[in-house]
Design a protein around this motif. Structure first.
Motif, PDB file in Angstrom:
ATOM      1  N   SER A  87       4.150  14.660  46.765  1.00 11.44           N
ATOM      2  CA  SER A  87       4.540  15.143  45.438  1.00 11.44           C
ATOM      3  C   SER A  87       3.355  15.621  44.608  1.00 11.44           C
ATOM      4  O   SER A  87       3.508  16.471  43.739  1.00 11.44           O
ATOM      5  CB  SER A  87       5.267  14.016  44.673  1.00 11.44           C
ATOM      6  OG  SER A  87       6.416  13.575  45.373  1.00 11.44           O
ATOM      7  N   VAL A  88       2.185  15.043  44.843  1.00 12.83           N
ATOM      8  CA  VAL A  88       0.978  15.367  44.072  1.00 12.83           C
ATOM      9  C   VAL A  88      -0.121  15.771  45.057  1.00 12.83           C
ATOM     10  O   VAL A  88      -0.968  14.956  45.417  1.00 12.83           O
ATOM     11  CB  VAL A  88       0.537  14.157  43.216  1.00 12.83           C
ATOM     12  CG1 VAL A  88      -0.604  14.548  42.281  1.00 12.83           C
ATOM     13  CG2 VAL A  88       1.699  13.581  42.430  1.00 12.83           C
ATOM     14  N   PRO A  89      -0.113  17.011  45.540  1.00  9.81           N
ATOM     15  CA  PRO A  89      -1.125  17.435  46.522  1.00  9.81           C
ATOM     16  C   PRO A  89      -2.541  17.287  45.961  1.00  9.81           C
ATOM     17  O   PRO A  89      -2.775  17.567  44.784  1.00  9.81           O
ATOM     18  CB  PRO A  89      -0.786  18.914  46.773  1.00  9.81           C
ATOM     19  CG  PRO A  89       0.643  19.061  46.350  1.00  9.81           C
ATOM     20  CD  PRO A  89       0.833  18.100  45.219  1.00  9.81           C
ATOM     21  N   PRO A  90      -3.498  16.858  46.782  1.00  9.38           N
ATOM     22  CA  PRO A  90      -4.881  16.654  46.301  1.00  9.38           C
ATOM     23  C   PRO A  90      -5.654  17.963  46.220  1.00  9.38           C
ATOM     24  O   PRO A  90      -6.594  18.208  46.986  1.00  9.38           O
ATOM     25  CB  PRO A  90      -5.469  15.713  47.354  1.00  9.38           C
ATOM     26  CG  PRO A  90      -4.742  16.081  48.611  1.00  9.38           C
ATOM     27  CD  PRO A  90      -3.342  16.440  48.191  1.00  9.38           C
ATOM     28  N   VAL A  91      -5.276  18.819  45.257  1.00  2.44           N
ATOM     29  CA  VAL A  91      -5.864  20.157  45.169  1.00  2.44           C
ATOM     30  C   VAL A  91      -6.910  20.265  44.072  1.00  2.44           C
ATOM     31  O   VAL A  91      -7.521  21.320  43.920  1.00  2.44           O
ATOM     32  CB  VAL A  91      -4.755  21.218  44.938  1.00  2.44           C
ATOM     33  CG1 VAL A  91      -3.844  21.299  46.143  1.00  2.44           C
ATOM     34  CG2 VAL A  91      -3.968  20.909  43.670  1.00  2.44           C
ATOM     35  N   HIS A 135      -2.570   4.507  43.017  1.00  2.95           N
ATOM     36  CA  HIS A 135      -1.285   5.088  43.402  1.00  2.95           C
ATOM     37  C   HIS A 135      -0.402   5.317  42.179  1.00  2.95           C
ATOM     38  O   HIS A 135       0.161   6.408  41.989  1.00  2.95           O
ATOM     39  CB  HIS A 135      -0.598   4.158  44.398  1.00  2.95           C
ATOM     40  CG  HIS A 135       0.766   4.604  44.822  1.00  2.95           C
ATOM     41  ND1 HIS A 135       1.920   4.127  44.244  1.00  2.95           N
ATOM     42  CD2 HIS A 135       1.169   5.479  45.779  1.00  2.95           C
ATOM     43  CE1 HIS A 135       2.959   4.683  44.811  1.00  2.95           C
ATOM     44  NE2 HIS A 135       2.542   5.506  45.743  1.00  2.95           N
ATOM     45  N   GLY A 136      -0.270   4.303  41.327  1.00  2.85           N
ATOM     46  CA  GLY A 136       0.578   4.434  40.149  1.00  2.85           C
ATOM     47  C   GLY A 136       0.065   5.484  39.186  1.00  2.85           C
ATOM     48  O   GLY A 136       0.847   6.281  38.636  1.00  2.85           O
ATOM     49  N   ALA A 137      -1.261   5.529  38.985  1.00  2.00           N
ATOM     50  CA  ALA A 137      -1.833   6.498  38.049  1.00  2.00           C
ATOM     51  C   ALA A 137      -1.609   7.930  38.527  1.00  2.00           C
ATOM     52  O   ALA A 137      -1.232   8.810  37.736  1.00  2.00           O
ATOM     53  CB  ALA A 137      -3.324   6.228  37.883  1.00  2.00           C
ATOM     54  N   LEU A 138      -1.814   8.180  39.819  1.00  2.00           N
ATOM     55  CA  LEU A 138      -1.624   9.526  40.339  1.00  2.00           C
ATOM     56  C   LEU A 138      -0.156   9.936  40.354  1.00  2.00           C
ATOM     57  O   LEU A 138       0.186  11.082  40.042  1.00  2.00           O
ATOM     58  CB  LEU A 138      -2.202   9.617  41.753  1.00  2.00           C
ATOM     59  CG  LEU A 138      -3.676  10.009  41.866  1.00  2.00           C
ATOM     60  CD1 LEU A 138      -4.149   9.879  43.303  1.00  2.00           C
ATOM     61  CD2 LEU A 138      -3.894  11.423  41.361  1.00  2.00           C
ATOM     62  N   TYR A 139       0.727   9.006  40.696  1.00  2.00           N
ATOM     63  CA  TYR A 139       2.147   9.345  40.831  1.00  2.00           C
ATOM     64  C   TYR A 139       2.775   9.703  39.483  1.00  2.00           C
ATOM     65  O   TYR A 139       3.783  10.415  39.421  1.00  2.00           O
ATOM     66  CB  TYR A 139       2.920   8.186  41.462  1.00  2.00           C
ATOM     67  CG  TYR A 139       3.891   8.620  42.540  1.00  2.00           C
ATOM     68  CD1 TYR A 139       4.663   9.760  42.400  1.00  2.00           C
ATOM     69  CD2 TYR A 139       4.036   7.889  43.714  1.00  2.00           C
ATOM     70  CE1 TYR A 139       5.546  10.160  43.394  1.00  2.00           C
ATOM     71  CE2 TYR A 139       4.904   8.275  44.711  1.00  2.00           C
ATOM     72  CZ  TYR A 139       5.656   9.414  44.534  1.00  2.00           C
ATOM     73  OH  TYR A 139       6.521   9.820  45.518  1.00  2.00           O
ATOM     74  N   LEU A 140       2.179   9.233  38.395  1.00  2.00           N
ATOM     75  CA  LEU A 140       2.699   9.577  37.069  1.00  2.00           C
ATOM     76  C   LEU A 140       2.643  11.075  36.809  1.00  2.00           C
ATOM     77  O   LEU A 140       3.366  11.586  35.951  1.00  2.00           O
ATOM     78  CB  LEU A 140       1.914   8.839  35.989  1.00  2.00           C
ATOM     79  CG  LEU A 140       2.297   7.375  35.766  1.00  2.00           C
ATOM     80  CD1 LEU A 140       1.308   6.715  34.815  1.00  2.00           C
ATOM     81  CD2 LEU A 140       3.718   7.257  35.230  1.00  2.00           C
TER      82      LEU A 140
END
Length: 385
Positions: A87-91, A135-140
């Motif tokens: 959902s959040v590609p590391p771009v 994980h939680g911070a990025l998924y937000l």
């Protein structure tokens, strides 16, 4: 909640669904995760070996329990990162740095694995907490649905940390409670709000299986350390490679990845998420644990290929192949793929080979190869007709 500008990513930079493939950073992440799998193999084999001076004796049943508990909680967060990067590609650099920080959490856990139930529990819990926070911070950035997951993750981490300060059997009870809390959370959280791209999930798990199978080849090198290469050792090594190749062929030999993508892509979002949970989260647990057991069994075979195996070692090798096939059967049933039934029957046949190991380690290894080659030949013939 408003995210800082340096952390948030403009929506237009998100890759469209057909173009999202597994990044090299994700492969790097997987290599660190596989290091934890290697450590678990050492823990499992420790149940078969005589303890050194000052070391506590651990039975195979106890080492197996430790492996299942540690793998269970780590696999939950590994899958969480698969969903996250889907959902959040590391771009962007900020995202990449945070993913690398999450990898540090896995590395801390991997280093703590050999002593987690003997004084290293706090280090494992700290690594797990780091994974959860990142994980939680990025998924937000992708969905607020992650807020429903974070309390379960934090509660499980607290249980793992508390387990480090109590003695058995309470240690195992707290770990088991953490595992049940994590694995059961999807039924309380629900699956809405987690839209997943099918092609990325299929590719990511396929690459992980390849890397973990490669880890089984390390078992050959570890088992052969300081040994003179003779005919027996060479033949046992070749059979170990054949066994790993058969397991690879069982998973990748057909066009099943394409069929799996189509099955997931054609499902509506909530159903797709449930299918991914069943096939790729739960279904791949026995597949990966099976490789751990196979690696441990091969390590014992390589050391003394012409000698009989201990009953526990023979059962470990047979059960590893059976677990792998049972997981593959489960995975195929969830996605309605072909050849599911014969995989289940072959898993039962693999267990029977433990009897051959009591006579000769190499005989069991050869018999397992014959069982798998026969299964693959029957499947090929049935699909060609």
């Amino acid at each position: 909640m408003r995210l800082p500008a340096w952390f948030a990513e403009p929506a237009e930079q998100n890759a469209p669904e057909p173009d999202l493939r597994v990044s090299t950073l994700e492969l790097f992440f997987d290599l660190v995760f596989v290091f934890t799998v290697t450590q678990l193999t050492h823990v499992l084999v420790g149940g078969l070996e005589t303890p050194g001076p000052g070391q506590r004796a651990v039975t195979l049943s106890e080492s197996t329990l430790q492996v299942v508990l540690m793998f269970g909680v780590m696999w939950w967060m590994y899958s969480g990162y698969v969903w996250l990067l889907n959902s959040v590609p590391p771009v962007r650099p900020a995202r990449r740095v945070l993913v690398l920080l999450g990898m540090t959490g896995f590395l801390l856990m991997a280093l703590a694995i050999p002593s987690t139930f003997d004084g290293g529990g706090p280090a494992f819990a700290v690594g797990y907490l780091l994974l959860i926070v990142v994980h939680g911070a990025l998924y937000l950035q992708a969905t607020r649905a992650i807020v429903r997951v974070i309390p379960f993750n934090l509660a499980a981490t607290a249980l793992i940390g508390a387990a480090a300060f109590v003695a058995a059997p309470y240690t195992y009870l707290l770990w088991a409670a953490a595992l049940v809390l994590l694995w059961g959370s999807p039924y309380f959280i629900g699956q809405r709000g987690f839209a997943l791209r099918a092609s990325h999930v299929v590719e990511r798990h396929g690459l992980l299986v390849i890397v973990v199978l490669g880890e089984s080849m390390l078992a050959i090198g570890i088992g052969a350390a300081d040994l003179t290469v003779d005919l027996g050792l060479g033949l046992a090594g070749a059979l170990g490679l054949c066994l790993a190749a058969c397991l690879w062929w069982a998973y990748f030999g057909g066009d099943d990845e394409t069929a799996a993508e189509h099955a997931l892509a054609s499902a509506e979002p909530v159903t797709r998420t449930r299918m991914i949970l069943g096939a790729y989260f739960y279904g791949h647990i026995p597949i990966l644990l099976g490789v751990v057991a196979v690696s441990g069994g091969i390590k014992k075979v390589i050391g003394h290929p012409l000698d009989p195996l201990k009953p526990s070692a023979a059962l470990m090798l047979a059960a590893g192949v059976a677990l792998y096939l049972a997981g593959d059967h489960w995975f195929r049933r969830v996605l309605a793929l072909r050849r599911a039934r014969i995989r289940g029957l072959t898993a039962i046949a693999a267990l029977v080979t433990a009897a051959a190991g009591l006579w000769s380690a190499m005989a069991q290894l050869a018999l397992l190869v014959v069982v798998l080659v026969t299964m693959l030949a029957v499947e090929h013939r049935s699909t060609s007709v």
